[in-house]
Design a protein around this motif. Structure first.
Motif, PDB file in Angstrom:
ATOM      1  N   PHE A 126       0.814  -1.214   0.000  1.00 26.50           N
ATOM      2  CA  PHE A 126       0.000   0.000   0.000  1.00 26.50           C
ATOM      3  C   PHE A 126       0.851   1.269   0.000  1.00 26.50           C
ATOM      4  O   PHE A 126       0.302   2.369   0.105  1.00 26.50           O
ATOM      5  CB  PHE A 126      -0.930   0.008   1.226  1.00 26.50           C
ATOM      6  CG  PHE A 126      -1.989  -1.054   1.198  1.00 26.50           C
ATOM      7  CD1 PHE A 126      -3.205  -0.837   0.563  1.00 26.50           C
ATOM      8  CD2 PHE A 126      -1.771  -2.284   1.801  1.00 26.50           C
ATOM      9  CE1 PHE A 126      -4.185  -1.814   0.539  1.00 26.50           C
ATOM     10  CE2 PHE A 126      -2.741  -3.271   1.786  1.00 26.50           C
ATOM     11  CZ  PHE A 126      -3.956  -3.033   1.152  1.00 26.50           C
ATOM     12  N   TYR A 127       2.173   1.137  -0.118  1.00 22.56           N
ATOM     13  CA  TYR A 127       3.068   2.291  -0.044  1.00 22.56           C
ATOM     14  C   TYR A 127       3.292   2.834  -1.457  1.00 22.56           C
ATOM     15  O   TYR A 127       3.800   2.132  -2.341  1.00 22.56           O
ATOM     16  CB  TYR A 127       4.396   1.880   0.580  1.00 22.56           C
ATOM     17  CG  TYR A 127       5.259   3.032   1.026  1.00 22.56           C
ATOM     18  CD1 TYR A 127       4.898   3.799   2.130  1.00 22.56           C
ATOM     19  CD2 TYR A 127       6.421   3.357   0.361  1.00 22.56           C
ATOM     20  CE1 TYR A 127       5.685   4.860   2.555  1.00 22.56           C
ATOM     21  CE2 TYR A 127       7.219   4.407   0.772  1.00 22.56           C
ATOM     22  CZ  TYR A 127       6.848   5.155   1.879  1.00 22.56           C
ATOM     23  OH  TYR A 127       7.625   6.205   2.292  1.00 22.56           O
ATOM     24  N   ASN A 128       2.907   4.096  -1.684  1.00 22.56           N
ATOM     25  CA  ASN A 128       2.961   4.637  -3.042  1.00 22.56           C
ATOM     26  C   ASN A 128       4.199   5.506  -3.264  1.00 22.56           C
ATOM     27  O   ASN A 128       4.999   5.721  -2.359  1.00 22.56           O
ATOM     28  CB  ASN A 128       1.681   5.427  -3.342  1.00 22.56           C
ATOM     29  CG  ASN A 128       1.495   6.626  -2.428  1.00 22.56           C
ATOM     30  OD1 ASN A 128       2.430   7.348  -2.110  1.00 22.56           O
ATOM     31  ND2 ASN A 128       0.256   6.840  -1.990  1.00 22.56           N
ATOM     32  N   TYR A 129       4.324   6.018  -4.486  1.00 26.63           N
ATOM     33  CA  TYR A 129       5.510   6.792  -4.858  1.00 26.63           C
ATOM     34  C   TYR A 129       5.551   8.144  -4.161  1.00 26.63           C
ATOM     35  O   TYR A 129       6.598   8.809  -4.146  1.00 26.63           O
ATOM     36  CB  TYR A 129       5.558   6.984  -6.377  1.00 26.63           C
ATOM     37  CG  TYR A 129       4.408   7.782  -6.937  1.00 26.63           C
ATOM     38  CD1 TYR A 129       4.504   9.155  -7.094  1.00 26.63           C
ATOM     39  CD2 TYR A 129       3.220   7.169  -7.326  1.00 26.63           C
ATOM     40  CE1 TYR A 129       3.464   9.896  -7.607  1.00 26.63           C
ATOM     41  CE2 TYR A 129       2.164   7.893  -7.836  1.00 26.63           C
ATOM     42  CZ  TYR A 129       2.297   9.253  -7.973  1.00 26.63           C
ATOM     43  OH  TYR A 129       1.252   9.979  -8.483  1.00 26.63           O
ATOM     44  N   ASN A 130       4.413   8.596  -3.605  1.00 27.41           N
ATOM     45  CA  ASN A 130       4.394   9.836  -2.829  1.00 27.41           C
ATOM     46  C   ASN A 130       4.820   9.630  -1.377  1.00 27.41           C
ATOM     47  O   ASN A 130       4.747  10.554  -0.569  1.00 27.41           O
ATOM     48  CB  ASN A 130       2.988  10.452  -2.858  1.00 27.41           C
ATOM     49  CG  ASN A 130       2.649  11.010  -4.218  1.00 27.41           C
ATOM     50  OD1 ASN A 130       3.495  11.616  -4.877  1.00 27.41           O
ATOM     51  ND2 ASN A 130       1.414  10.803  -4.655  1.00 27.41           N
ATOM     52  N   LYS A 131       5.172   8.392  -1.051  1.00 29.68           N
ATOM     53  CA  LYS A 131       5.726   8.031   0.259  1.00 29.68           C
ATOM     54  C   LYS A 131       4.684   8.103   1.382  1.00 29.68           C
ATOM     55  O   LYS A 131       4.958   8.605   2.472  1.00 29.68           O
ATOM     56  CB  LYS A 131       6.947   8.907   0.595  1.00 29.68           C
ATOM     57  CG  LYS A 131       8.096   8.731  -0.398  1.00 29.68           C
ATOM     58  CD  LYS A 131       9.316   9.539  -0.005  1.00 29.68           C
ATOM     59  CE  LYS A 131      10.453   9.333  -1.012  1.00 29.68           C
ATOM     60  NZ  LYS A 131      11.652  10.114  -0.662  1.00 29.68           N
ATOM     61  N   PHE A 132       3.495   7.641   1.105  1.00 26.97           N
ATOM     62  CA  PHE A 132       2.514   7.396   2.157  1.00 26.97           C
ATOM     63  C   PHE A 132       1.669   6.190   1.751  1.00 26.97           C
ATOM     64  O   PHE A 132       1.667   5.775   0.595  1.00 26.97           O
ATOM     65  CB  PHE A 132       1.643   8.629   2.444  1.00 26.97           C
ATOM     66  CG  PHE A 132       0.812   9.103   1.272  1.00 26.97           C
ATOM     67  CD1 PHE A 132      -0.433   8.537   0.985  1.00 26.97           C
ATOM     68  CD2 PHE A 132       1.264  10.134   0.464  1.00 26.97           C
ATOM     69  CE1 PHE A 132      -1.201   8.977  -0.074  1.00 26.97           C
ATOM     70  CE2 PHE A 132       0.504  10.588  -0.602  1.00 26.97           C
ATOM     71  CZ  PHE A 132      -0.727  10.005  -0.872  1.00 26.97           C
ATOM     72  N   PHE A 133       0.948   5.625   2.702  1.00 31.86           N
ATOM     73  CA  PHE A 133       0.145   4.438   2.452  1.00 31.86           C
ATOM     74  C   PHE A 133      -1.219   4.847   1.904  1.00 31.86           C
ATOM     75  O   PHE A 133      -1.818   5.816   2.382  1.00 31.86           O
ATOM     76  CB  PHE A 133      -0.013   3.625   3.740  1.00 31.86           C
ATOM     77  CG  PHE A 133       1.282   3.028   4.243  1.00 31.86           C
ATOM     78  CD1 PHE A 133       1.700   1.782   3.807  1.00 31.86           C
ATOM     79  CD2 PHE A 133       2.077   3.727   5.137  1.00 31.86           C
ATOM     80  CE1 PHE A 133       2.893   1.240   4.256  1.00 31.86           C
ATOM     81  CE2 PHE A 133       3.276   3.192   5.593  1.00 31.86           C
ATOM     82  CZ  PHE A 133       3.685   1.944   5.146  1.00 31.86           C
TER      83      PHE A 133
END
Length: 409
Positions: A182-189
């Motif tokens: 669930f960890y995306n490229y914007n660095k949050f879940f």
């Protein structure tokens, strides 16, 4: 014990009943002093305050309450002194969605147990989706797609457009034992909401629940929407006998398909392609505006949602259907007007295009896109006033125009 009377008179049963009647925390025993009972009736006397509190008008609230009342009503018993009404459940849920307050905070405000708040919110958002979805987000039909395409042409001058597609990351609390799924490229879940919007920023279709690490293209390829694109039919371009399929418009993250258009790459850009990109971007902003309107109204989306992913999916679907219902009942937001753009730093001003006549349509990928229009450009910095009148040779005139005005674009 041979009879029911002896059973109910037994000490064990009496203890259970007594525990039931005294199982409410002392802080929550007087719910009449809670936020709902002390504020709701007064709010209905002030429509503007009611709108600010619930994010909808009184008429819209009453309509939604009527729709879901039967789903939220319980078979009460005489053990419950002050039962929680469907109206209070809806108010509590709307405050949760509108403010993003925690279940603990809401339990203190409404004088209801924290676990009860959680159950009420889950029950209500599920009822919102089940009762409102068939009317306010039905499965698209051929007639519906035709109507949407006509609206896109009237409002945004993009032909045969059946919708604008994009994805949005919904912040969530990190699920246990989920690793980096669930960890995306914007660095949050997050979980991914993929939405398709019409020309009035209303959702046509949504899919929610994709893993945050997936790109928009990956989410699209795994979606049911992708498999339904093969059912899109062909129709004539407006004012033409050329048959082309209905198309959806997306950004660079999406693949180029016969029924899904994306902008030209900046590496192969020229004047005509840049113009096409601007037209596509103007049509695609409908989904961007839909996401922004939804986020600004329902502040829960500003913070990580502190529930399990399955619960998050239901919450997001409820927010989307509320977004549609409010637009249907209160009208669409005013995002359909082109605005004048100005730049005070270089003293220039570009006026919007006034389309006077349209003989055919787009240069690419549809066919020949011939425009007759007038565009006025005033460049105050250089004290130059030029008027470009395009009357036929679209390609050459537009190329000359872009060469002269490249600094302003």
């Amino acid at each position: 014990m041979d009879s029911d009377e002896e059973f109910f008179a037994s000490a064990a049963v009496i203890n259970v009943v007594m525990k039931k009647t005294t199982g409410i925390h002392p802080l929550n025993r007087n719910r009449l002093k809670g936020e709902f009972n002390s504020l709701y009736k007064n709010l209905r006397q002030y429509p503007d305050k009611f709108f600010n509190y619930t994010r909808m008008s009184i008429n819209t609230f009453d309509y939604i309450l009527t729709k879901i009342h039967s789903k939220l009503e319980k078979c009460w018993t005489n053990f419950v002194v002050n039962p929680i009404t469907p109206c209070e459940k809806l108010i509590l849920t709307l405050r949760y969605l509108a403010t993003g307050a925690s279940f603990t905070s809401l339990s203190y405000l409404f004088k209801i147990g924290r676990t009860t708040v959680s159950v009420i919110v889950k029950e209500t958002v599920k009822a919102l989706w089940e009762e409102l979805q068939p009317k306010h987000m039905p499965q698209p039909s051929k007639e519906m797609i035709t109507e949407i395409a006509d609206d896109f042409w009237k409002l945004w001058k993009f032909p045969n457009c059946a919708g604008a597609i994009d994805g949005k990351h919904i912040r969530i609390q990190c699920p246990p034992h989920s690793g980096s799924m669930f960890y995306n490229y914007n660095k949050f879940f997050s979980v991914v909401l993929q939405g398709v919007a019409d020309s009035n920023c209303k959702f046509i279709a949504i899919e929610v629940g994709g893993y945050g690490k997936q790109s928009d293209g990956g989410t699209f390829n795994a979606s049911q929407f992708y498999r339904q694109l093969i059912l899109i039919t062909n129709t004539n371009l407006p004012g033409s006998s050329i048959k082309m399929p209905y198309v959806f418009v997306g950004d660079e993250a999406y693949p180029l398909l016969e029924t899904l258009l994306r902008p030209y790459s900046s590496r192969t850009i020229n004047a005509e392609r840049e113009y096409f990109n601007k037209r596509l971007s103007r049509a695609r902003r409908c989904i961007e505006c839909a996401f922004r309107i939804m986020t600004s109204k329902w502040r829960l989306l500003w913070k990580p949602i502190e529930t399990v992913p399955d619960f998050v999916d239901i919450i997001v679907k409820a927010i989307c259907i509320l977004h549609n219902a409010i637009i249907d009942l209160e009208g669409s937001p005013n995002v359909n007007q082109d605005t004048h753009t100005s730049n005070e730093n270089n003293g220039s001003e570009v006026f919007t295009q006034q389309v006077k006549d349209l003989d055919n349509l787009f240069v690419m990928p549809f066919a020949v896109y011939v425009y007759k229009y007038a565009l006025i450009l005033k460049i105050h910095k250089y004290n130059i006033s030029k008027t470009y009148l395009v009357l036929g040779d679209f390609s050459q005139s537009l190329s000359n125009f872009f060469q002269t005005t490249s600094r302003l674009w």
